[in-house]
Design a protein around this motif. Structure first.
Motif, PDB file in Angstrom:
ATOM      1  N   ARG A  38       0.844  -1.210   0.000  1.00  0.00           N
ATOM      2  CA  ARG A  38       0.000   0.000   0.000  1.00  0.00           C
ATOM      3  C   ARG A  38       0.876   1.255   0.000  1.00  0.00           C
ATOM      4  NH1 ARG A  38      -3.891  -1.980   4.137  1.00  0.00           N
ATOM      5  NH2 ARG A  38      -5.807  -2.520   3.048  1.00  0.00           N
ATOM      6  N   ALA A  39       1.825   1.268   0.928  1.00  0.00           N
ATOM      7  CA  ALA A  39       2.697   2.440   1.038  1.00  0.00           C
ATOM      8  C   ALA A  39       3.574   2.589  -0.197  1.00  0.00           C
ATOM      9  CB  ALA A  39       3.557   2.324   2.294  1.00  0.00           C
ATOM     10  N   LEU A  40       4.084   1.467  -0.712  1.00  0.00           N
ATOM     11  CA  LEU A  40       5.000   1.512  -1.848  1.00  0.00           C
ATOM     12  C   LEU A  40       4.288   1.961  -3.117  1.00  0.00           C
ATOM     13  CD1 LEU A  40       7.867   1.011  -2.825  1.00  0.00           C
ATOM     14  CD2 LEU A  40       7.285  -1.421  -3.128  1.00  0.00           C
ATOM     15  N   ILE A  41       3.077   1.453  -3.342  1.00  0.00           N
ATOM     16  CA  ILE A  41       2.366   1.826  -4.565  1.00  0.00           C
ATOM     17  C   ILE A  41       1.943   3.296  -4.518  1.00  0.00           C
ATOM     18  CG2 ILE A  41      -0.009   1.218  -3.911  1.00  0.00           C
ATOM     19  CD1 ILE A  41      -0.228  -0.182  -6.653  1.00  0.00           C
ATOM     20  N   ASP A  42       1.620   3.794  -3.333  1.00  0.00           N
ATOM     21  CA  ASP A  42       1.293   5.220  -3.200  1.00  0.00           C
ATOM     22  C   ASP A  42       2.519   6.081  -3.496  1.00  0.00           C
ATOM     23  OD1 ASP A  42      -1.332   4.710  -2.575  1.00  0.00           O
ATOM     24  OD2 ASP A  42      -1.077   4.978  -0.404  1.00  0.00           O
ATOM     25  N   LYS A  43       3.667   5.644  -3.018  1.00  0.00           N
ATOM     26  CA  LYS A  43       4.914   6.387  -3.241  1.00  0.00           C
ATOM     27  C   LYS A  43       5.264   6.429  -4.728  1.00  0.00           C
ATOM     28  CE  LYS A  43       9.884   6.086  -2.219  1.00  0.00           C
ATOM     29  NZ  LYS A  43      10.932   5.318  -1.487  1.00  0.00           N
ATOM     30  N   ARG A  74      -3.100   1.058  -8.807  1.00  0.00           N
ATOM     31  CA  ARG A  74      -3.316   1.413  -7.406  1.00  0.00           C
ATOM     32  C   ARG A  74      -4.759   1.142  -6.984  1.00  0.00           C
ATOM     33  NH1 ARG A  74      -4.118   6.373  -4.134  1.00  0.00           N
ATOM     34  NH2 ARG A  74      -4.831   7.416  -6.021  1.00  0.00           N
ATOM     35  N   LEU A  75      -5.715   1.486  -7.827  1.00  0.00           N
ATOM     36  CA  LEU A  75      -7.122   1.255  -7.512  1.00  0.00           C
ATOM     37  C   LEU A  75      -7.448  -0.240  -7.451  1.00  0.00           C
ATOM     38  CD1 LEU A  75      -8.787   4.047  -9.680  1.00  0.00           C
ATOM     39  CD2 LEU A  75      -8.506   4.021  -7.198  1.00  0.00           C
ATOM     40  N   LEU A  76      -6.864  -1.005  -8.362  1.00  0.00           N
ATOM     41  CA  LEU A  76      -7.077  -2.448  -8.350  1.00  0.00           C
ATOM     42  C   LEU A  76      -6.504  -3.081  -7.091  1.00  0.00           C
ATOM     43  CD1 LEU A  76      -6.286  -3.266 -12.090  1.00  0.00           C
ATOM     44  CD2 LEU A  76      -8.489  -3.606 -10.953  1.00  0.00           C
ATOM     45  N   PHE A  77      -5.323  -2.612  -6.685  1.00  0.00           N
ATOM     46  CA  PHE A  77      -4.727  -3.169  -5.469  1.00  0.00           C
ATOM     47  C   PHE A  77      -5.549  -2.793  -4.239  1.00  0.00           C
ATOM     48  CE2 PHE A  77      -1.751  -3.266  -1.877  1.00  0.00           C
ATOM     49  CZ  PHE A  77      -1.354  -4.595  -1.967  1.00  0.00           C
ATOM     50  N   GLN A  78      -6.128  -1.604  -4.221  1.00  0.00           N
ATOM     51  CA  GLN A  78      -7.002  -1.214  -3.124  1.00  0.00           C
ATOM     52  C   GLN A  78      -8.209  -2.149  -3.053  1.00  0.00           C
ATOM     53  OE1 GLN A  78      -7.935   2.890  -3.889  1.00  0.00           O
ATOM     54  NE2 GLN A  78      -5.993   3.665  -3.074  1.00  0.00           N
ATOM     55  N   SER A  79      -8.782  -2.470  -4.210  1.00  0.00           N
ATOM     56  CA  SER A  79      -9.925  -3.393  -4.256  1.00  0.00           C
ATOM     57  C   SER A  79      -9.518  -4.784  -3.793  1.00  0.00           C
ATOM     58  CB  SER A  79     -10.494  -3.466  -5.676  1.00  0.00           C
ATOM     59  OG  SER A  79     -11.006  -2.216  -6.087  1.00  0.00           O
ATOM     60  N   LEU A  80      -8.341  -5.236  -4.225  1.00  0.00           N
ATOM     61  CA  LEU A  80      -7.864  -6.558  -3.820  1.00  0.00           C
ATOM     62  C   LEU A  80      -7.645  -6.611  -2.314  1.00  0.00           C
ATOM     63  CD1 LEU A  80      -6.877  -9.388  -4.625  1.00  0.00           C
ATOM     64  CD2 LEU A  80      -4.610  -8.402  -5.007  1.00  0.00           C
ATOM     65  N   SER A  81      -7.032  -5.586  -1.762  1.00  0.00           N
ATOM     66  CA  SER A  81      -6.796  -5.535  -0.315  1.00  0.00           C
ATOM     67  C   SER A  81      -8.113  -5.555   0.452  1.00  0.00           C
ATOM     68  CB  SER A  81      -6.009  -4.278   0.055  1.00  0.00           C
ATOM     69  OG  SER A  81      -4.785  -4.221  -0.636  1.00  0.00           O
ATOM     70  N   ALA A  82      -9.083  -4.761  -0.033  1.00  0.00           N
ATOM     71  CA  ALA A  82     -10.385  -4.695   0.623  1.00  0.00           C
ATOM     72  C   ALA A  82     -11.119  -6.034   0.557  1.00  0.00           C
ATOM     73  CB  ALA A  82     -11.243  -3.602  -0.019  1.00  0.00           C
ATOM     74  N   GLU A  83     -10.794  -6.848  -0.436  1.00  0.00           N
ATOM     75  CA  GLU A  83     -11.378  -8.184  -0.569  1.00  0.00           C
ATOM     76  C   GLU A  83     -10.681  -9.174   0.352  1.00  0.00           C
ATOM     77  OE1 GLU A  83     -14.032 -10.989  -2.194  1.00  0.00           O
ATOM     78  OE2 GLU A  83     -13.957  -8.852  -2.675  1.00  0.00           O
ATOM     79  N   LEU A  84      -9.356  -9.124   0.392  1.00  0.00           N
ATOM     80  CA  LEU A  84      -8.580 -10.143   1.097  1.00  0.00           C
ATOM     81  C   LEU A  84      -8.607  -9.997   2.618  1.00  0.00           C
ATOM     82  CD1 LEU A  84      -5.416 -10.368  -1.190  1.00  0.00           C
ATOM     83  CD2 LEU A  84      -7.229 -12.077  -0.950  1.00  0.00           C
ATOM     84  N   TYR A 138      10.111   1.772  -8.015  1.00  0.00           N
ATOM     85  CA  TYR A 138       9.218   1.280  -9.076  1.00  0.00           C
ATOM     86  C   TYR A 138       9.545  -0.187  -9.380  1.00  0.00           C
ATOM     87  CZ  TYR A 138       6.211   2.402 -13.158  1.00  0.00           C
ATOM     88  OH  TYR A 138       5.187   2.490 -14.069  1.00  0.00           O
ATOM     89  N   GLN A 139      10.824  -0.479  -9.546  1.00  0.00           N
ATOM     90  CA  GLN A 139      11.248  -1.852  -9.812  1.00  0.00           C
ATOM     91  C   GLN A 139      10.872  -2.770  -8.652  1.00  0.00           C
ATOM     92  OE1 GLN A 139      15.425  -2.056 -11.072  1.00  0.00           O
ATOM     93  NE2 GLN A 139      15.279   0.054 -11.788  1.00  0.00           N
ATOM     94  N   THR A 140      11.096  -2.286  -7.431  1.00  0.00           N
ATOM     95  CA  THR A 140      10.772  -3.079  -6.241  1.00  0.00           C
ATOM     96  C   THR A 140       9.279  -3.368  -6.179  1.00  0.00           C
ATOM     97  OG1 THR A 140      12.624  -2.125  -5.028  1.00  0.00           O
ATOM     98  CG2 THR A 140      10.870  -3.128  -3.724  1.00  0.00           C
ATOM     99  N   LEU A 141       8.470  -2.367  -6.514  1.00  0.00           N
ATOM    100  CA  LEU A 141       7.017  -2.541  -6.490  1.00  0.00           C
ATOM    101  C   LEU A 141       6.582  -3.653  -7.435  1.00  0.00           C
ATOM    102  CD1 LEU A 141       4.106  -1.627  -5.779  1.00  0.00           C
ATOM    103  CD2 LEU A 141       4.280  -0.015  -7.704  1.00  0.00           C
ATOM    104  N   TYR A 142       7.055  -3.616  -8.665  1.00  0.00           N
ATOM    105  CA  TYR A 142       6.627  -4.617  -9.638  1.00  0.00           C
ATOM    106  C   TYR A 142       7.127  -6.018  -9.267  1.00  0.00           C
ATOM    107  CZ  TYR A 142       4.305  -1.600 -13.066  1.00  0.00           C
ATOM    108  OH  TYR A 142       3.419  -0.777 -13.706  1.00  0.00           O
TER     109      TYR A 142
END
Length: 242
Positions: free
Chosen positions: A99-104, A120-130, A204-208
């Protein structure tokens, strides 16, 4: 080995533990889409079935030396402990970190890479699901399965489940797994298979890299539940009434 082509991906992933890594490398869905026959799954993924069969043969040979637990013979309590300690703990900690890394990364590179907003929006949805999904498993479903197994082993009356039958929450968990799987596919599409652009910084590389690892772990996590834990728990409960 040719007979394997007429088995389902799920059955192969269960019978050959090393198969999950093979399927991951070949882009074959073995967790939510495991009910397809191997030859059909290969056709969908654009992979020659002979290549998949050879890879599975190598996985079978190499896994003979492995000390990975056999989840078909482990108790359900042992399997649940493994899922929670290895996969739930990892998923929760990575959600917080990502969450923090993708926002950065979005804050720095979002203007030049609009796909980051979609990701970022997709990851927010995934987090809210998991997050609530894992909580329901840990607080409701998993404790009951452990209690049921222990009662059967000790020849005690099995307590009445608060949800009618184990099949009910299992059905819901599997539907939520389907939703998570679709979000993972959309994230991979939005990032062009996590292809790092030329102007990407270390973050960016770390995030992916981290999102790719997160996806692989979640695939295995869902496989252990959908294809092993849930069917065994439903079968165990069904055996009480036979």
């Amino acid at each position: 080995m040719n007979s394997l082509a007429t088995k389902t991906v799920r059955d192969l992933a269960v019978e050959i533990p090393g198969a999950t890594r093979v399927f991951e490398n070949l882009g074959i869905d073995y967790c939510c889409g495991g009910n397809r026959l191997l030859d059909d799954a290969c056709a969908t993924a654009g992979v020659p079935v002979e290549h998949a069969l050879n890879s599975l043969e190598l996985a079978t040979a190499s896994h003979a030396q492995s000390d990975e637990p056999n989840f078909l013979t482990a108790t359900l309590a042992e399997l649940i402990h493994h899922i929670v300690e290895k996969h739930h703990v990892f998923t929760k900690s990575e959600i917080a970190r990502l969450r923090a890394l993708i926002d950065k990364v979005h804050g720095v590179h979002g203007q030049n890479h609009p796909e980051l907003e979609r990701l970022r929006l997709l990851f927010q949805s995934l987090s809210a699901e998991l997050e609530p999904h894992m909580m329901k498993e840990e607080r409701v479903l998993f404790p009951y399965v452990i209690e049921m197994e222990e009662a059967i082993r000790n020849e005690r009356p099995v307590p009445m489940p608060p949800f009618g039958t184990v099949a009910n929450p299992v059905r819901m968990m599997m539907m939520e797994h389907e939703t998570a799987g679709e979000l993972l596919r959309e994230m991979r599409a939005a990032s062009a298979d996590y292809s790092v652009p030329p102007d990407a910084c270390i973050s960016y590389q770390t995030l992916y890299q981290a999102l790719d690892a997160f996806e692989k772990d979640l695939h295995l996590h869902i496989h252990l539940e959908n294809n092993i834990l849930f069917p065994r728990a439903v079968e165990m409960e069904a055996g009480l009434n036979s």
